[in-house]
Design a protein around this motif. Structure first.
Motif, PDB file in Angstrom:
ATOM      1  N   GLU A  33      61.312  70.702  22.754  1.00  0.00           N
ATOM      2  CA  GLU A  33      60.765  71.970  23.255  1.00  0.00           C
ATOM      3  C   GLU A  33      60.466  71.830  24.741  1.00  0.00           C
ATOM      4  OE1 GLU A  33      60.600  74.614  21.473  1.00  0.00           O
ATOM      5  OE2 GLU A  33      59.513  75.914  22.824  1.00  0.00           O
ATOM      6  N   ARG A  43      68.287  81.181  23.855  1.00  0.00           N
ATOM      7  CA  ARG A  43      67.301  82.136  24.367  1.00  0.00           C
ATOM      8  C   ARG A  43      66.331  81.423  25.290  1.00  0.00           C
ATOM      9  NH1 ARG A  43      62.549  81.184  23.012  1.00  0.00           N
ATOM     10  NH2 ARG A  43      61.722  83.294  23.146  1.00  0.00           N
ATOM     11  N   HIS A  56      56.957  90.217  28.280  1.00  0.00           N
ATOM     12  CA  HIS A  56      57.729  89.173  27.608  1.00  0.00           C
ATOM     13  C   HIS A  56      59.168  89.450  28.015  1.00  0.00           C
ATOM     14  CE1 HIS A  56      59.300  86.693  24.236  1.00  0.00           C
ATOM     15  NE2 HIS A  56      59.969  87.742  23.826  1.00  0.00           N
ATOM     16  N   ASN A 111      62.851  88.204  27.878  1.00  0.00           N
ATOM     17  CA  ASN A 111      63.494  87.326  26.884  1.00  0.00           C
ATOM     18  C   ASN A 111      65.004  87.525  26.854  1.00  0.00           C
ATOM     19  OD1 ASN A 111      63.547  87.478  23.252  1.00  0.00           O
ATOM     20  ND2 ASN A 111      64.013  85.708  24.559  1.00  0.00           N
ATOM     21  N   ARG A 153      68.549  86.799  25.591  1.00  0.00           N
ATOM     22  CA  ARG A 153      69.063  86.243  24.336  1.00  0.00           C
ATOM     23  C   ARG A 153      70.578  86.100  24.459  1.00  0.00           C
ATOM     24  NH1 ARG A 153      65.675  89.738  19.804  1.00  0.00           N
ATOM     25  NH2 ARG A 153      63.593  89.140  20.566  1.00  0.00           N
ATOM     26  N   HIS A 162      68.298  85.861  17.137  1.00  0.00           N
ATOM     27  CA  HIS A 162      67.824  87.033  16.376  1.00  0.00           C
ATOM     28  C   HIS A 162      68.927  88.055  16.151  1.00  0.00           C
ATOM     29  CE1 HIS A 162      63.931  85.404  17.760  1.00  0.00           C
ATOM     30  NE2 HIS A 162      63.465  85.921  16.666  1.00  0.00           N
ATOM     31  N   VAL A 181      65.859  91.271  26.220  1.00  0.00           N
ATOM     32  CA  VAL A 181      64.799  91.993  25.503  1.00  0.00           C
ATOM     33  C   VAL A 181      63.515  91.857  26.308  1.00  0.00           C
ATOM     34  CG1 VAL A 181      63.363  92.019  23.406  1.00  0.00           C
ATOM     35  CG2 VAL A 181      65.835  91.646  23.233  1.00  0.00           C
ATOM     36  N   ASN A 238      59.367  93.115  26.262  1.00  0.00           N
ATOM     37  CA  ASN A 238      58.359  93.731  25.416  1.00  0.00           C
ATOM     38  C   ASN A 238      56.968  93.373  25.951  1.00  0.00           C
ATOM     39  OD1 ASN A 238      57.215  95.218  23.355  1.00  0.00           O
ATOM     40  ND2 ASN A 238      58.182  94.063  21.697  1.00  0.00           N
ATOM     41  N   TRP A 246      53.289  92.840  18.763  1.00  0.00           N
ATOM     42  CA  TRP A 246      54.361  93.241  19.671  1.00  0.00           C
ATOM     43  C   TRP A 246      54.388  94.750  19.856  1.00  0.00           C
ATOM     44  CZ3 TRP A 246      56.220  89.791  22.713  1.00  0.00           C
ATOM     45  CH2 TRP A 246      56.360  88.471  22.295  1.00  0.00           C
ATOM     46  N   GLU A 301      60.273  97.237  21.901  1.00  0.00           N
ATOM     47  CA  GLU A 301      61.196  96.510  22.773  1.00  0.00           C
ATOM     48  C   GLU A 301      61.967  97.461  23.679  1.00  0.00           C
ATOM     49  OE1 GLU A 301      63.772  94.242  20.262  1.00  0.00           O
ATOM     50  OE2 GLU A 301      62.222  92.724  19.832  1.00  0.00           O
ATOM     51  N   ARG A 332      65.592  97.135  25.666  1.00  0.00           N
ATOM     52  CA  ARG A 332      66.775  96.255  25.608  1.00  0.00           C
ATOM     53  C   ARG A 332      67.765  96.615  26.694  1.00  0.00           C
ATOM     54  NH1 ARG A 332      68.378  93.980  20.803  1.00  0.00           N
ATOM     55  NH2 ARG A 332      66.534  93.178  19.766  1.00  0.00           N
ATOM     56  N   GLU A 370      59.276  79.437  28.218  1.00  0.00           N
ATOM     57  CA  GLU A 370      59.618  78.634  27.039  1.00  0.00           C
ATOM     58  C   GLU A 370      61.048  78.907  26.612  1.00  0.00           C
ATOM     59  OE1 GLU A 370      60.056  80.272  24.026  1.00  0.00           O
ATOM     60  OE2 GLU A 370      59.258  82.236  24.517  1.00  0.00           O
ATOM     61  N   GLY A 371      61.599  77.955  25.858  1.00  0.00           N
ATOM     62  CA  GLY A 371      62.967  78.071  25.348  1.00  0.00           C
ATOM     63  C   GLY A 371      63.944  77.229  26.147  1.00  0.00           C
TER      64      GLY A 371
HETATM   65  C1  LIG Z   1      65.264  95.063  12.833  1.00  0.00           C
HETATM   66  C2  LIG Z   1      64.041  94.850  12.327  1.00  0.00           C
HETATM   67  C3  LIG Z   1      63.262  93.733  12.852  1.00  0.00           C
HETATM   68  O1  LIG Z   1      63.384  93.797  14.325  1.00  0.00           O
HETATM   69  C4  LIG Z   1      63.368  92.491  14.856  1.00  0.00           C
HETATM   70  O2  LIG Z   1      62.006  92.005  14.725  1.00  0.00           O
HETATM   71  C5  LIG Z   1      61.909  90.652  15.239  1.00  0.00           C
HETATM   72  C6  LIG Z   1      60.516  90.121  14.908  1.00  0.00           C
HETATM   73  O3  LIG Z   1      59.535  90.876  15.585  1.00  0.00           O
HETATM   74  C7  LIG Z   1      62.163  90.704  16.769  1.00  0.00           C
HETATM   75  O4  LIG Z   1      62.120  89.352  17.265  1.00  0.00           O
HETATM   76  C8  LIG Z   1      60.952  89.062  18.029  1.00  0.00           C
HETATM   77  O5  LIG Z   1      61.002  89.837  19.261  1.00  0.00           O
HETATM   78  C9  LIG Z   1      59.856  89.589  20.094  1.00  0.00           C
HETATM   79  C10 LIG Z   1      59.936  90.533  21.299  1.00  0.00           C
HETATM   80  O6  LIG Z   1      59.914  91.875  20.814  1.00  0.00           O
HETATM   81  C11 LIG Z   1      59.874  88.120  20.543  1.00  0.00           C
HETATM   82  O7  LIG Z   1      61.050  87.853  21.304  1.00  0.00           O
HETATM   83  C12 LIG Z   1      59.824  87.244  19.285  1.00  0.00           C
HETATM   84  O8  LIG Z   1      59.960  85.881  19.642  1.00  0.00           O
HETATM   85  C13 LIG Z   1      58.751  85.289  20.154  1.00  0.00           C
HETATM   86  C14 LIG Z   1      58.981  83.845  20.387  1.00  0.00           C
HETATM   87  C15 LIG Z   1      60.083  83.151  20.030  1.00  0.00           C
HETATM   88  N1  LIG Z   1      59.838  81.901  20.464  1.00  0.00           N
HETATM   89  C16 LIG Z   1      60.706  80.810  20.366  1.00  0.00           C
HETATM   90  N2  LIG Z   1      61.823  80.815  19.623  1.00  0.00           N
HETATM   91  N3  LIG Z   1      62.384  79.592  19.857  1.00  0.00           N
HETATM   92  C17 LIG Z   1      61.587  78.918  20.723  1.00  0.00           C
HETATM   93  N4  LIG Z   1      61.832  77.674  21.227  1.00  0.00           N
HETATM   94  N5  LIG Z   1      60.520  79.677  21.046  1.00  0.00           N
HETATM   95  N6  LIG Z   1      58.644  81.825  21.046  1.00  0.00           N
HETATM   96  N7  LIG Z   1      58.123  83.025  20.988  1.00  0.00           N
HETATM   97  C18 LIG Z   1      60.979  87.580  18.357  1.00  0.00           C
HETATM   98  O9  LIG Z   1      60.815  86.829  17.135  1.00  0.00           O
HETATM   99  C19 LIG Z   1      63.572  91.228  17.014  1.00  0.00           C
HETATM  100  O10 LIG Z   1      63.826  91.336  18.420  1.00  0.00           O
HETATM  101  C20 LIG Z   1      63.697  92.610  16.358  1.00  0.00           C
HETATM  102  N8  LIG Z   1      65.101  93.086  16.511  1.00  0.00           N
HETATM  103  C21 LIG Z   1      65.351  94.371  16.813  1.00  0.00           C
HETATM  104  C22 LIG Z   1      66.828  94.721  16.914  1.00  0.00           C
HETATM  105  O11 LIG Z   1      64.469  95.189  16.996  1.00  0.00           O
END
Ligand SMILES: C=CCO[C@@H]1O[C@H](CO)[C@@H](O[C@@H]2O[C@H](CO)[C@H](O)[C@H](OCc3cn(-c4n[nH]c(N)n4)nn3)[C@H]2O)[C@H](O)[C@H]1NC(C)=O
Length: 135
Positions: free
Chosen positions: A2, A30, A45, A47, A49, A53, A60, A62, A69, A72, A74, A124-125
């Motif tokens: 990480e 990401r 945030h 992000n 990608r 996801h 993204v 947010n 959250w 978003e 995009r 991060e990432g």
């Molecule tokens: C379609 C129905 C569900 O929607 C999805 O819901 C997901 C969960 O909320 C969304 O992903 C989150 O989106 C957030 C911004 O809106 C953040 O990006 C969140 O990630 C937070 C995060 C990830 N990480 C991480 N991942 N890997 C590492 N090293 N660190 N650390 N913090 C993601 O897990 C994802 O973007 C969203 N997709 C859409 C298309 O809306």
């Protein structure tokens, strides 16, 4: 392994900028740049990608308020790719933030939390940080 950075107790005021310089890993899925009051209250945030996801080459953005959250925003045309060395410059404002990207592209994002300053920054990432500059 990480990778990342967390900075707290900052005091970035309106009109000031945060520059983040580094290299996107060649196999990056990401990475994210987060800023706000603390890790649960983010005014931005940011992000990109590359393959995460279910998103491919989508930026993204947010907010997060009390750990929840927001909606978003995009952006499909990310002006950088895996393996690139980049610098992004985030200008903080009390109504919106603007992010200068490579290739003279710029995006804006509303300051949904109404923050008057930024105290928290994390990166991060899949991103190797080279420098962080506050100006
Ligand atoms: C379609 C129905 C569900 O929607 C999805 O819901 C997901 C969960 O909320 C969304 O992903 C989150 O989106 C957030 C911004 O809106 C953040 O990006 C969140 O990630 C937070 C995060 C990830 N990480 C991480 N991942 N890997 C590492 N090293 N660190 N650390 N913090 C993601 O897990 C994802 O973007 C969203 N997709 C859409 C298309 O809306």
């Amino acid at each position: 392994m990480e990778r990342g950075l967390v900075a707290t107790h900052l005091n970035v005021q309106a009109g000031e900028c945060i520059k983040v310089k580094g290299k996107i890993l060649p196999e990056a899925k990401r990475f994210a740049v987060n800023m706000g009051k603390d890790s649960s209250n983010l005014v931005l945030h940011f992000n990109p990608r590359f393959d995460s996801h279910g998103d491919v080459n989508i930026l993204v953005c947010n907010s997060m308020e009390d750990g929840m959250w927001g909606t978003e925003e995009r952006e499909p045309d990310i002006p950088f790719q895996q393996g690139d060395k980049i610098e992004i410059c985030i200008s903080f404002g009390t109504t919106e933030l603007s992010v200068k990207l490579p290739g003279d592209k710029e995006i804006t994002f509303p300051n949904r939390l109404g923050l008057e300053n930024i105290e928290f920054l994390s990166v991060e990432g899949d991103f190797a940080i080279k420098a962080i500059k506050f100006s």
